[in-house]
Design a protein around this motif. Structure first.
Motif, PDB file in Angstrom:
ATOM      1  N   ALA A 194       0.827  -1.206   0.000  1.00 46.09           N
ATOM      2  CA  ALA A 194       0.000   0.000   0.000  1.00 46.09           C
ATOM      3  C   ALA A 194       0.862   1.257   0.000  1.00 46.09           C
ATOM      4  O   ALA A 194       0.566   2.228  -0.707  1.00 46.09           O
ATOM      5  CB  ALA A 194      -0.929  -0.002   1.210  1.00 46.09           C
ATOM      6  N   THR A 195       1.937   1.255   0.771  1.00 45.60           N
ATOM      7  CA  THR A 195       2.838   2.403   0.801  1.00 45.60           C
ATOM      8  C   THR A 195       3.497   2.612  -0.556  1.00 45.60           C
ATOM      9  O   THR A 195       3.623   3.743  -1.030  1.00 45.60           O
ATOM     10  CB  THR A 195       3.906   2.213   1.890  1.00 45.60           C
ATOM     11  OG1 THR A 195       3.256   2.028   3.141  1.00 45.60           O
ATOM     12  CG2 THR A 195       4.820   3.415   1.973  1.00 45.60           C
ATOM     13  N   ALA A 196       3.893   1.528  -1.211  1.00 46.38           N
ATOM     14  CA  ALA A 196       4.507   1.631  -2.535  1.00 46.38           C
ATOM     15  C   ALA A 196       3.531   2.189  -3.566  1.00 46.38           C
ATOM     16  O   ALA A 196       3.946   2.844  -4.524  1.00 46.38           O
ATOM     17  CB  ALA A 196       5.019   0.267  -2.982  1.00 46.38           C
ATOM     18  N   MET A 197       2.239   1.956  -3.378  1.00 48.39           N
ATOM     19  CA  MET A 197       1.223   2.470  -4.298  1.00 48.39           C
ATOM     20  C   MET A 197       0.728   3.862  -3.908  1.00 48.39           C
ATOM     21  O   MET A 197      -0.151   4.409  -4.559  1.00 48.39           O
ATOM     22  CB  MET A 197       0.043   1.508  -4.359  1.00 48.39           C
ATOM     23  CG  MET A 197       0.394   0.193  -5.009  1.00 48.39           C
ATOM     24  SD  MET A 197      -1.045  -0.867  -5.291  1.00 48.39           S
ATOM     25  CE  MET A 197      -1.521  -1.281  -3.633  1.00 48.39           C
ATOM     26  N   GLY A 198       1.284   4.425  -2.840  1.00 46.35           N
ATOM     27  CA  GLY A 198       0.897   5.761  -2.413  1.00 46.35           C
ATOM     28  C   GLY A 198      -0.407   5.796  -1.635  1.00 46.35           C
ATOM     29  O   GLY A 198      -1.069   6.830  -1.569  1.00 46.35           O
ATOM     30  N   LEU A 199      -0.778   4.681  -1.021  1.00 48.51           N
ATOM     31  CA  LEU A 199      -1.994   4.607  -0.229  1.00 48.51           C
ATOM     32  C   LEU A 199      -1.661   4.695   1.256  1.00 48.51           C
ATOM     33  O   LEU A 199      -0.560   4.368   1.673  1.00 48.51           O
ATOM     34  CB  LEU A 199      -2.732   3.292  -0.493  1.00 48.51           C
ATOM     35  CG  LEU A 199      -3.212   3.048  -1.912  1.00 48.51           C
ATOM     36  CD1 LEU A 199      -3.734   1.633  -2.044  1.00 48.51           C
ATOM     37  CD2 LEU A 199      -4.276   4.055  -2.294  1.00 48.51           C
ATOM     38  N   ALA A 200      -2.641   5.119   2.030  1.00 49.25           N
ATOM     39  CA  ALA A 200      -2.494   5.112   3.480  1.00 49.25           C
ATOM     40  C   ALA A 200      -2.852   3.717   3.972  1.00 49.25           C
ATOM     41  O   ALA A 200      -3.803   3.102   3.492  1.00 49.25           O
ATOM     42  CB  ALA A 200      -3.413   6.144   4.114  1.00 49.25           C
ATOM     43  N   ALA A 201      -2.092   3.188   4.916  1.00 45.41           N
ATOM     44  CA  ALA A 201      -2.327   1.843   5.431  1.00 45.41           C
ATOM     45  C   ALA A 201      -2.331   1.857   6.950  1.00 45.41           C
ATOM     46  O   ALA A 201      -1.598   2.619   7.579  1.00 45.41           O
ATOM     47  CB  ALA A 201      -1.240   0.899   4.931  1.00 45.41           C
ATOM     48  N   CYS A 202      -3.180   1.008   7.528  1.00 47.95           N
ATOM     49  CA  CYS A 202      -3.267   0.922   8.984  1.00 47.95           C
ATOM     50  C   CYS A 202      -3.646  -0.499   9.380  1.00 47.95           C
ATOM     51  O   CYS A 202      -4.521  -1.108   8.767  1.00 47.95           O
ATOM     52  CB  CYS A 202      -4.312   1.907   9.502  1.00 47.95           C
ATOM     53  SG  CYS A 202      -4.576   1.825  11.279  1.00 47.95           S
ATOM     54  N   VAL A 203      -2.991  -1.008  10.409  1.00 44.78           N
ATOM     55  CA  VAL A 203      -3.349  -2.297  10.988  1.00 44.78           C
ATOM     56  C   VAL A 203      -3.951  -2.003  12.353  1.00 44.78           C
ATOM     57  O   VAL A 203      -3.241  -1.604  13.269  1.00 44.78           O
ATOM     58  CB  VAL A 203      -2.109  -3.215  11.125  1.00 44.78           C
ATOM     59  CG1 VAL A 203      -2.483  -4.507  11.818  1.00 44.78           C
ATOM     60  CG2 VAL A 203      -1.489  -3.479   9.767  1.00 44.78           C
ATOM     61  N   PRO A 204      -5.279  -2.164  12.501  1.00 48.73           N
ATOM     62  CA  PRO A 204      -5.895  -1.893  13.810  1.00 48.73           C
ATOM     63  C   PRO A 204      -5.324  -2.823  14.869  1.00 48.73           C
ATOM     64  O   PRO A 204      -5.128  -4.020  14.628  1.00 48.73           O
ATOM     65  CB  PRO A 204      -7.383  -2.189  13.572  1.00 48.73           C
ATOM     66  CG  PRO A 204      -7.573  -2.140  12.105  1.00 48.73           C
ATOM     67  CD  PRO A 204      -6.264  -2.532  11.502  1.00 48.73           C
ATOM     68  N   ALA A 205      -5.054  -2.273  16.032  1.00 49.41           N
ATOM     69  CA  ALA A 205      -4.421  -3.053  17.096  1.00 49.41           C
ATOM     70  C   ALA A 205      -5.400  -3.973  17.809  1.00 49.41           C
ATOM     71  O   ALA A 205      -5.035  -5.054  18.232  1.00 49.41           O
ATOM     72  CB  ALA A 205      -3.785  -2.111  18.108  1.00 49.41           C
ATOM     73  N   ILE A 206      -6.654  -3.567  17.924  1.00 50.10           N
ATOM     74  CA  ILE A 206      -7.616  -4.325  18.723  1.00 50.10           C
ATOM     75  C   ILE A 206      -8.907  -4.491  17.935  1.00 50.10           C
ATOM     76  O   ILE A 206      -9.431  -3.531  17.379  1.00 50.10           O
ATOM     77  CB  ILE A 206      -7.911  -3.610  20.055  1.00 50.10           C
ATOM     78  CG1 ILE A 206      -6.628  -3.459  20.861  1.00 50.10           C
ATOM     79  CG2 ILE A 206      -8.970  -4.342  20.842  1.00 50.10           C
ATOM     80  CD1 ILE A 206      -6.792  -2.658  22.128  1.00 50.10           C
TER      81      ILE A 206
END
Length: 89
Positions: free
Chosen positions: A38-50
């Motif tokens: 996602a970062t390489a494609m210029g997108l914002a990425a997030c992994v929710p913790a809970i």
């Protein structure tokens, strides 16, 4: 949002007590690759913790303990920052 589910019983007959730990290890590797992509494609990425309780399991109709939600991944458009180079289309 991408939700990752697993059928732990399928792997527990072979791996025994480490099946869930092994599943979470694989989910972590998948989430890391999704973040990099996602970062390489210029997108914002997030992994929710809970996981918010069993909201996702209920919404997807997962039947515990045969199938469980083991991870989530969220991506979307990234807001340009002032330091980003201007691209002409």
């Amino acid at each position: 949002m991408i939700t990752i589910t697993a059928r732990v019983a399928r792997s527990s007959w072979m791996y025994g007590g480490i099946a869930y730990s092994l599943t979470l290890t694989h989910v972590g590797a998948l989430q890391q690759m999704l973040c990099i992509s996602a970062t390489a494609m210029g997108l914002a990425a997030c992994v929710p913790a809970i996981d918010p309780g069993d909201a996702i399991d209920t919404a997807l109709g997962l039947e515990w303990p045969s199938e469980v939600g083991v991870g989530e991944f969220v991506f979307g458009n990234r807001q340009p920052s002032p330091s980003d180079p201007v691209t002409l289309l």
